[in-house]
Every structure is written in structure tokens, then in C-alpha cells.
Design an enzyme around this catalytic site. Sequence first.
Site, PDB file in Angstrom:
ATOM      1  N   HIS A 131      40.227  55.699  28.708  1.00 27.06           N
ATOM      2  CA  HIS A 131      41.684  55.825  28.553  1.00 27.06           C
ATOM      3  C   HIS A 131      42.091  56.335  27.181  1.00 27.06           C
ATOM      4  CE1 HIS A 131      42.396  52.746  32.072  1.00 27.06           C
ATOM      5  NE2 HIS A 131      42.031  53.936  32.496  1.00 27.06           N
ATOM      6  N   THR A 158      38.555  42.701  32.849  1.00 26.81           N
ATOM      7  CA  THR A 158      39.518  43.647  33.441  1.00 26.81           C
ATOM      8  C   THR A 158      40.112  43.036  34.706  1.00 26.81           C
ATOM      9  OG1 THR A 158      39.899  45.851  34.362  1.00 26.81           O
ATOM     10  CG2 THR A 158      37.661  44.981  34.602  1.00 26.81           C
TER      11      THR A 158
HETATM   12  P1  OAD Z   1      44.758  43.680  32.165  1.00 25.44           P
HETATM   13  O1  OAD Z   1      45.748  43.182  31.177  1.00 25.44           O
HETATM   14  O2  OAD Z   1      45.247  44.195  33.470  1.00 25.44           O
HETATM   15  O3  OAD Z   1      43.729  42.521  32.518  1.00 25.44           O
HETATM   16  C1  OAD Z   1      43.134  41.736  31.544  1.00 25.44           C
HETATM   17  C2  OAD Z   1      42.088  40.880  32.206  1.00 25.44           C
HETATM   18  O4  OAD Z   1      41.396  40.188  31.183  1.00 25.44           O
HETATM   19  C3  OAD Z   1      42.645  39.821  33.175  1.00 25.44           C
HETATM   20  O5  OAD Z   1      41.870  39.850  34.379  1.00 25.44           O
HETATM   21  C4  OAD Z   1      42.425  38.506  32.429  1.00 25.44           C
HETATM   22  O6  OAD Z   1      42.124  37.416  33.309  1.00 25.44           O
HETATM   23  C5  OAD Z   1      41.212  38.843  31.585  1.00 25.44           C
HETATM   24  N1  OAD Z   1      41.080  38.060  30.361  1.00 25.44           N
HETATM   25  C6  OAD Z   1      42.043  37.486  29.595  1.00 25.44           C
HETATM   26  N2  OAD Z   1      41.499  36.890  28.529  1.00 25.44           N
HETATM   27  C7  OAD Z   1      40.161  37.093  28.596  1.00 25.44           C
HETATM   28  C8  OAD Z   1      39.049  36.736  27.789  1.00 25.44           C
HETATM   29  N3  OAD Z   1      39.208  36.034  26.667  1.00 25.44           N
HETATM   30  N4  OAD Z   1      37.816  37.127  28.182  1.00 25.44           N
HETATM   31  C9  OAD Z   1      37.626  37.841  29.325  1.00 25.44           C
HETATM   32  N5  OAD Z   1      38.633  38.198  30.124  1.00 25.44           N
HETATM   33  C10 OAD Z   1      39.880  37.842  29.769  1.00 25.44           C
HETATM   34  O7  OAD Z   1      43.848  44.761  31.404  1.00 25.44           O
HETATM   35  P2  OAD Z   1      42.942  45.915  32.004  1.00 25.44           P
HETATM   36  O8  OAD Z   1      42.249  45.489  33.241  1.00 25.44           O
HETATM   37  O9  OAD Z   1      42.139  46.443  30.871  1.00 25.44           O
HETATM   38  O10 OAD Z   1      45.703  51.486  31.116  1.00 25.44           O
HETATM   39  O11 OAD Z   1      44.029  46.987  32.368  1.00 25.44           O
HETATM   40  C11 OAD Z   1      43.584  48.216  32.837  1.00 25.44           C
HETATM   41  C12 OAD Z   1      44.451  49.308  32.341  1.00 25.44           C
HETATM   42  O12 OAD Z   1      45.805  49.072  32.704  1.00 25.44           O
HETATM   43  C13 OAD Z   1      44.522  49.454  30.828  1.00 25.44           C
HETATM   44  O13 OAD Z   1      43.471  50.223  30.291  1.00 25.44           O
HETATM   45  C14 OAD Z   1      45.807  50.143  30.643  1.00 25.44           C
HETATM   46  C15 OAD Z   1      46.606  49.234  31.526  1.00 25.44           C
HETATM   47  O14 OAD Z   1      47.871  49.468  31.752  1.00 25.44           O
HETATM   48  C16 OAD Z   1      46.313  52.470  30.498  1.00 25.44           C
HETATM   49  O15 OAD Z   1      46.968  52.307  29.490  1.00 25.44           O
HETATM   50  C17 OAD Z   1      46.120  53.784  31.169  1.00 25.44           C
END
Ligand code: OAD
Length: 248
Positions: A121, A190
Site C-alpha cells: 500500500h 490484519t
Molecule cells: P485494520 O485496522 O482493518 O485491522 C487491524 C487488525 O489488527 C484487527 O484485526 C485487530 O484485531 C488487529 N490487532 C489490533 N491490535 C493488535 C495487536 N497488538 N497485535 C496483532 N493484531 C492486532 O488494519 P488492516 O487489516 O491493516 O489500506 O487494514 C487493511 C487496509 O485497510 C490498510 O492497509 C489500509 C486500510 O484502510 C489502505 O490505506 C489502502
Amino acid sequence: MRISIPSELVDLLRNAQHVAVLTGAGISAESGVPTFRDAQTGLWAKYDPQELATPEAFRKNPRLVWEWYAWRRELVSKAEPNPGHQALAELEKFVPQFTLITQNIDSLHTRAGSQNVIELHGNITRTKCADEGHFVTTWEQQEEVPPRCPYCGSLLRPDVVWFGESLPYEALKKALEAAQKADFFLTVGTSALVQPAASIPLLAVERGVTTVEVNPQKTPLTSYMDFYLPGPAGEVLPVLVSAVLGAK
Ligand code: OAD
């Protein structure tokens, strides 16, 4: 929190020849970088990242989008890699082939010492212009916000992928290749809601290689994984990696 890692999983990772990892915002949560779908705090609490991270938002209100990213850039520049990032950098040194695919734009994997990082990204520390994609590292302080490209005069924007935009071709190609070749696939922090990244682990699932998820919350991927390790990445990954390295 007590973290228990199945010994079968330790053996599988110890013997893996090509480990691929997909990370999301959760791995940087313990570095103080807010995830996307968690409640935002402070000044920007009322804005939804999904509404600001789009080309439409930038066209409608470029100043708002630029300032939101400037705030995030500042936050990321002050953040430090945490034990989760460091554990993956350690693991890379011991595995014959290692590919780290990240959806994060914060450079924290690279700053932790990871070498083979694919940024799906983009990266918030890079700035390009909106019309012709010229990369710009410095610009004169201007009245106008965002500043304009010194080459073509279009507005500057962060070099990140917004909703509705294509992922960088080479990065996606390499990520798909890794998922098609790896014999061990680890998914960390994620929500697996944003495509195409969310489907990458499924390529490994389809091939029947070992799949593992680290996340305090279950996700749409969890039921497909061979192993689910609930908990924060900064606690689970160091335990997993030291079990593997200790057993070498
Ligand atoms: P999200 O904010 O959607 O998800 C974060 C995930 O991390 C959730 O499943 C939480 O349960 C988990 N989480 C929280 N704290 C944690 C920890 N300490 N250890 C492990 N896991 C934890 O973020 P992404 O999946 O990265 O895209 O989102 C995907 C994409 O959507 C991003 O790259 C961005 C976003 O909008 C763009 O900007 C194009």
C-alpha cells in the site's frame, strides 16, 4: 498473558524453507500507530480513515487529506518498531527464504531490520504529485496546502494506495508469487477486510501449506488457518520466534 505455542507448529516453522508473512496495522498498534478500524483518538477522531483515504476525498478537499496524512506522518516518524516487528526481523535471518508482505505504510518493518519487505500500500514517507507521479523529496513552503509539484505544478500527495486505486504492480506480483511458493504462511494483525491483500493468505491455504494467524480478534481468515494464536503480535511473535530459534 500466558502464550502457548503448539510444539508441532514450532517444528513446522523450524523446518520451513520459504516463510511468507502478511502483516496489517495490528502489528504496529503496540508502537502507538492506531489501526484503521479501531476508534481514532484526538484531533482526528471525527474523521473516518476510509473516507479520507480516497481520490475523491483528495479532489474534494485536498487540504484536509494532506493535513491528515501530515499528522499521521508525524506520528509514524515518532513511533519505534516493537518486539513484534523485531521478532520477524530475527526470524528472517534464520529462514532460507523469507518474504514479508505488508499493508502498512509506516516503514516500521524496515526500521526493525527486515530486509525482504514488499509494501503493498505504498509508504507514507514518500511524496509524489497527483497528476504525473513525480517523486518529490523537498518543496518550498507555500501559502497553498498541499504544495505543488516543482516539475508539473499538480498537487502533492502521499505515495500511498487509496481506496479505489490499483496496488503497485510489481509489489502485488511478488506478493502473489511468494504466497504461491511459500511452505509456511503467517498472517499478523490484519482484519482481512481489504482486497486484494486479504485474499493473499488463501493462496497458501489452497495449496495446503502450513498457515498461521496472530491476532487478538478472529477474522474472516481464522477458520481457514491451521493454527490461530490469539494475542497481541508484540507478545506472541517473540515467544514463537524464540521457541523456533531456541530449538535450532
Ligand atoms: P485494520 O485496522 O482493518 O485491522 C487491524 C487488525 O489488527 C484487527 O484485526 C485487530 O484485531 C488487529 N490487532 C489490533 N491490535 C493488535 C495487536 N497488538 N497485535 C496483532 N493484531 C492486532 O488494519 P488492516 O487489516 O491493516 O489500506 O487494514 C487493511 C487496509 O485497510 C490498510 O492497509 C489500509 C486500510 O484502510 C489502505 O490505506 C489502502
